[in-house]
Design a protein around this motif. Structure first.
Motif, PDB file in Angstrom:
ATOM      1  N   LEU A  17     -15.396  42.589  45.008  1.00  0.00           N
ATOM      2  CA  LEU A  17     -15.314  41.594  43.934  1.00  0.00           C
ATOM      3  C   LEU A  17     -13.874  41.418  43.455  1.00  0.00           C
ATOM      4  CD1 LEU A  17     -16.564  39.774  41.702  1.00  0.00           C
ATOM      5  CD2 LEU A  17     -16.988  41.859  40.377  1.00  0.00           C
ATOM      6  N   GLY A  18     -13.160  42.534  43.308  1.00  0.00           N
ATOM      7  CA  GLY A  18     -11.771  42.485  42.855  1.00  0.00           C
ATOM      8  C   GLY A  18     -10.893  41.704  43.824  1.00  0.00           C
ATOM      9  N   LEU A  19     -11.088  41.929  45.111  1.00  0.00           N
ATOM     10  CA  LEU A  19     -10.266  41.242  46.110  1.00  0.00           C
ATOM     11  C   LEU A  19     -10.586  39.749  46.152  1.00  0.00           C
ATOM     12  CD1 LEU A  19     -10.314  44.020  48.847  1.00  0.00           C
ATOM     13  CD2 LEU A  19      -8.401  43.388  47.350  1.00  0.00           C
ATOM     14  N   LEU A  20     -11.867  39.429  45.998  1.00  0.00           N
ATOM     15  CA  LEU A  20     -12.259  38.008  45.936  1.00  0.00           C
ATOM     16  C   LEU A  20     -11.616  37.351  44.716  1.00  0.00           C
ATOM     17  CD1 LEU A  20     -14.302  35.649  46.864  1.00  0.00           C
ATOM     18  CD2 LEU A  20     -15.660  36.456  44.919  1.00  0.00           C
ATOM     19  N   ALA A  21     -11.735  38.015  43.561  1.00  0.00           N
ATOM     20  CA  ALA A  21     -11.214  37.451  42.313  1.00  0.00           C
ATOM     21  C   ALA A  21      -9.709  37.224  42.401  1.00  0.00           C
ATOM     22  CB  ALA A  21     -11.545  38.383  41.143  1.00  0.00           C
ATOM     23  N   LYS A  22      -9.007  38.145  43.039  1.00  0.00           N
ATOM     24  CA  LYS A  22      -7.550  38.049  43.113  1.00  0.00           C
ATOM     25  C   LYS A  22      -7.094  36.722  43.714  1.00  0.00           C
ATOM     26  CE  LYS A  22      -3.477  40.262  45.190  1.00  0.00           C
ATOM     27  NZ  LYS A  22      -2.532  39.845  44.160  1.00  0.00           N
ATOM     28  N   SER A  23      -7.817  36.252  44.729  1.00  0.00           N
ATOM     29  CA  SER A  23      -7.387  35.019  45.388  1.00  0.00           C
ATOM     30  C   SER A  23      -7.448  33.828  44.429  1.00  0.00           C
ATOM     31  CB  SER A  23      -8.219  34.766  46.646  1.00  0.00           C
ATOM     32  OG  SER A  23      -9.580  34.616  46.299  1.00  0.00           O
ATOM     33  N   TYR A  24      -8.339  33.883  43.465  1.00  0.00           N
ATOM     34  CA  TYR A  24      -8.420  32.811  42.462  1.00  0.00           C
ATOM     35  C   TYR A  24      -7.421  33.055  41.317  1.00  0.00           C
ATOM     36  CZ  TYR A  24     -12.677  31.449  44.856  1.00  0.00           C
ATOM     37  OH  TYR A  24     -13.568  31.039  45.808  1.00  0.00           O
ATOM     38  N   ILE A  25      -7.388  34.298  40.830  1.00  0.00           N
ATOM     39  CA  ILE A  25      -6.534  34.626  39.672  1.00  0.00           C
ATOM     40  C   ILE A  25      -5.069  34.308  39.975  1.00  0.00           C
ATOM     41  CG2 ILE A  25      -5.659  36.552  38.271  1.00  0.00           C
ATOM     42  CD1 ILE A  25      -8.476  37.804  38.505  1.00  0.00           C
ATOM     43  N   ASP A  26      -4.624  34.658  41.181  1.00  0.00           N
ATOM     44  CA  ASP A  26      -3.217  34.439  41.533  1.00  0.00           C
ATOM     45  C   ASP A  26      -2.844  32.966  41.533  1.00  0.00           C
ATOM     46  OD1 ASP A  26      -2.656  37.063  41.671  1.00  0.00           O
ATOM     47  OD2 ASP A  26      -2.675  37.227  43.863  1.00  0.00           O
TER      48      ASP A  26
END
Ligand code: AP5
Ligand code: MG
Ligand code: ZN
Length: 225
Positions: A51-60
């Motif tokens: 989940l964290g890795l997925l979220a990172k692509s959006y957050i960045d």
């Protein structure tokens, strides 16, 4: 907090409005748990979860993480026992879809939102706040290099941890986060206004002034005048 059901507050405001700063100061005072979707994503990223890795692509990019995973993450968090007395939601909901999912979840528990304070701040001030923000790597406490500096440079007052700058606090990403807020999240103001749940607070004032204004509005909503 409330005698009939746990209290649920939804803090609304653009990135940098002070949602996290205020929620962290008020949670103990009100006996409620701060639940920040952004913090939950960052915790997941720290632990290198899927989940964290997925979220990172959006957050960045300053984009929103898809509703389905966001809703599930926040709902799971709100079921934990430390949320039994109620919750201050900080950064969630951020879309109308998330807002209806939250309403449905609370209704199924015989609960409801008590107040949705809206923190208003000018864009220039938001940009100055976000680009100067520093966060504790260890405990997540938030500072500002100029507006709310730690006692010792780059060291957390609360735990001695190292302060860092969030990767999405660059000027370019901040601009996109503001755009996304106005386009996708600001319709929530109308959604909650129509339910009589909004109260507008000038978030451009000093941190302690904003805190007192929030406290007054929340106590009135929870306990009457
Ligand atoms: P998130 O972490 O929620 O970021 P945000 O909404 O962009 O909000 P911020 O944390 O930047 O601002 P804040 O209002 O908490 O301000 P703060 O108190 O820190 O989300 C990050 C990303 O995760 C999103 O972009 C998205 O990708 C994803 N995400 C999160 N939730 C999601 C959801 N529900 N759905 C989909 N995606 C989601 O204050 C800012 C600075 O100002 C600090 O330095 C502080 O010290 C200073 N400050 C605060 N108050 C004052 C004051 N009164 N005067 C002077 N300075 C002040
Ligand atoms: Mg925050
Ligand atoms: Zn700390």
């Amino acid at each position: 907090m409330s005698s009939t059901h746990p209290a649920y507050l939804v803090f609304i405001g653009p990135p940098g409005a002070g949602k996290g700063t205020q929620a962290a100061m008020l949670e103990k005072k009100l006996g409620l748990k701060q639940v920040s979707s952004g913090d939950l994503f960052r915790e997941n990223l720290k632990n290198q979860t899927e989940l964290g890795l997925l979220a990172k692509s959006y957050i960045d990019r300053g984009e929103l993480v898809p509703d389905e995973v966001t809703i599930r993450m926040v709902q799971d968090r709100m079921q934990r026992p430390d949320c039994d007395q109620g919750v201050i939601l900080d950064g969630f909901p951020r879309t109308l879809e998330q807002a209806s999912a939250l309403d449905a979840m609370l209704a199924s528990q015989g609960s409801k939102i008590d107040l949705a304070p809206v923190l208003t701040v000018s864009d220039d001030e938001l940009i100055a706040r976000l680009t100067g923000r520093r966060v504790c790597r260890n405990c997540g406490a938030t500072y500002h290099m100029i507006f709310n500096p730690p006692r010792v440079e780059d060291v957390c007052d609360a735990c001695g941890g190292e302060l860092y700058q969030r990767s999405d606090d660059s000027l370019e990403t901040v601009r996109n986060r503001l755009y996304v807020y106005y386009k996708q999240t600001s319709p929530l103001i109308g959604y909650y206004y129509a339910k009589g749940l909004t109260t507008f607070i000038d978030g451009g004032q000093a941190i302690d002034v904003v805190k007192q204004a929030l406290l007054d509005a929340i106590q009135t909503a929870l306990h009457g005048k």
